[in-house]
Design a protein around this motif. Structure first.
Motif, PDB file in Angstrom:
ATOM      1  N   SER A 136       0.149 -55.935  35.309  1.00 18.68           N
ATOM      2  CA  SER A 136       1.486 -55.349  35.403  1.00 18.68           C
ATOM      3  C   SER A 136       2.171 -55.523  34.059  1.00 18.68           C
ATOM      4  CB  SER A 136       2.311 -56.032  36.497  1.00 18.68           C
ATOM      5  OG  SER A 136       1.775 -55.759  37.767  1.00 18.68           O
TER       6      SER A 136
ATOM      7  N   LYS B  73       0.945 -51.689  37.701  1.00 17.82           N
ATOM      8  CA  LYS B  73       2.355 -51.405  37.926  1.00 17.82           C
ATOM      9  C   LYS B  73       3.145 -51.655  36.653  1.00 17.82           C
ATOM     10  CE  LYS B  73       5.662 -51.822  41.623  1.00 17.82           C
ATOM     11  NZ  LYS B  73       6.032 -52.485  42.846  1.00 17.82           N
TER      12      LYS B  73
ATOM     13  N   SER C 239      11.410 -58.743  39.589  1.00 18.31           N
ATOM     14  CA  SER C 239      10.485 -58.102  40.540  1.00 18.31           C
ATOM     15  C   SER C 239       9.042 -58.296  40.112  1.00 18.31           C
ATOM     16  CB  SER C 239      10.790 -56.610  40.666  1.00 18.31           C
ATOM     17  OG  SER C 239      12.049 -56.423  41.251  1.00 18.31           O
TER      18      SER C 239
ATOM     19  N   LYS D 271       7.692 -61.874  40.729  1.00 16.20           N
ATOM     20  CA  LYS D 271       7.353 -62.144  42.130  1.00 16.20           C
ATOM     21  C   LYS D 271       5.955 -61.633  42.489  1.00 16.20           C
ATOM     22  CE  LYS D 271      12.124 -61.744  43.614  1.00 16.20           C
ATOM     23  NZ  LYS D 271      13.106 -60.887  44.292  1.00 16.20           N
ATOM     24  N   ASP D 272       5.478 -60.640  41.724  1.00 19.44           N
ATOM     25  CA  ASP D 272       4.223 -59.958  42.055  1.00 19.44           C
ATOM     26  C   ASP D 272       2.998 -60.446  41.295  1.00 19.44           C
ATOM     27  OD1 ASP D 272       5.586 -58.358  43.839  1.00 19.44           O
ATOM     28  OD2 ASP D 272       5.784 -56.669  42.460  1.00 19.44           O
TER      29      ASP D 272
END
Length: 192
Positions: A139, A154, A163, A166-167
Motif C-alpha cells: 500500500s 491500495k 487508514s 490500520k491496514d
C-alpha cells in the motif's frame, strides 16, 4: 576539506569556494558569501540551514542511492522474519532446525505481511517493487494519487495516513526530512 575547519588556509578555501559538496551547513561553519552551488551528495538536505546561505546560492541534492537503501530495508525486514544468524550457525554445525517440515523451526515469512510505504518517489517506487517481489501486499500513501496496479494493492492520500496504518503490518517512511515532514509519523500515529 577536513570535517573541522581549523586552519586559516582551510577556512579561506571554504569561504571562497564557488561550489561546495557537503551534507552540513549551519552556524558552526564559517559564513559563505560567494558560494554559487551547494551540492548535497544524498537525498536528505536537513543538515543545511537555508537561512544562512546566500540568497544566490543554488542547493541541489541527488538520487541514485535508492538501491542501497532498499537493500538495507529488505535486509532489515528479512532479519525480522528469518533468524539468519542463528540458522547459519546451526547449519554450519549440521543442525537443520529451520527445515521446511520442522515444527521447532517455524518462522514467519515476508509474503504473509503487508507493507505501507509513505512517499512514492525514487525510494518508495523501488521499495514497492522489491516488496511485491517478496510477495508482500503493498500500500502507498502519497501526496499525489498513485493508481493501484499489479504490485500496489491500495493507494491512500497522505492526509488519510491513519487508514493505511490500520491496514498494514509494516510501515516505511520514505519522505524527505523537512519542516513539513518532521514528526509526520510517530507514537500517536502508530498507537504505541
Amino acid at each position: 576539506m577536513p570535517d573541522a575547519l581549523e586552519s586559516a588556509e582551510d577556512i579561506s578555501c571554504y569561504t571562497s569556494a564557488d561550489i561546495i559538496v557537503g551534507v552540513k551547513y549551519d552556524s558552526s561553519l564559517p559564513a559563505l558569501t560567494k558560494t554559487k552551488l551547494f551540492h548535497v551528495p544524498g537525498a536528505g538536505y536537513d543538515g543545511l540551514d537555508f537561512s544562512l546561505l546566500p540568497n544566490t546560492t543554488i542547493v541541489c541534492n541527488c538520487f541514485g542511492h535508492e538501491q542501497a537503501i532498499i537493500e538495507y530495508v529488505m535486509s532489515a525486514l528479512l532479519l525480522r522474519h528469518v533468524p539468519i544468524t542463528d540458522a547459519d550457525e546451526r547449519l554450519r554445525k549440521g543442525d537443520w532446525k529451520y527445515w521446511a517440515g520442522g515444527a521447532s523451526g517455524l518462522r514467519t515469512e515476508l509474503s504473509s505481511e503487508s507493507i505501507g510505504i509513505i512517499g512514492y518517489g525514487h525510494i518508495g517506487k523501488e521499495l514497492a517493487n522489491r516488496a511485491h517481489a517478496f510477495g508482500m501486499d503493498v500500500s502507498i500513501a502519497n501526496r499525489s494519487r498513485v493508481e493501484a496496479s499489479s504490485h500496489i494493492k491500495k493507494s491512500y492520500a497522505l492526509d488519510d495516513l491513519s487508514s493505511m496504518l490500520k491496514d498494514v503490518d509494516i510501515v516505511v517512511n520514505t519522505l524527505p526530512l523537512s519542516e513539513n515532514t518532521e514528526g509526520f509519523i510517530g507514537q500517536k500515529s502508530l498507537k504505541i
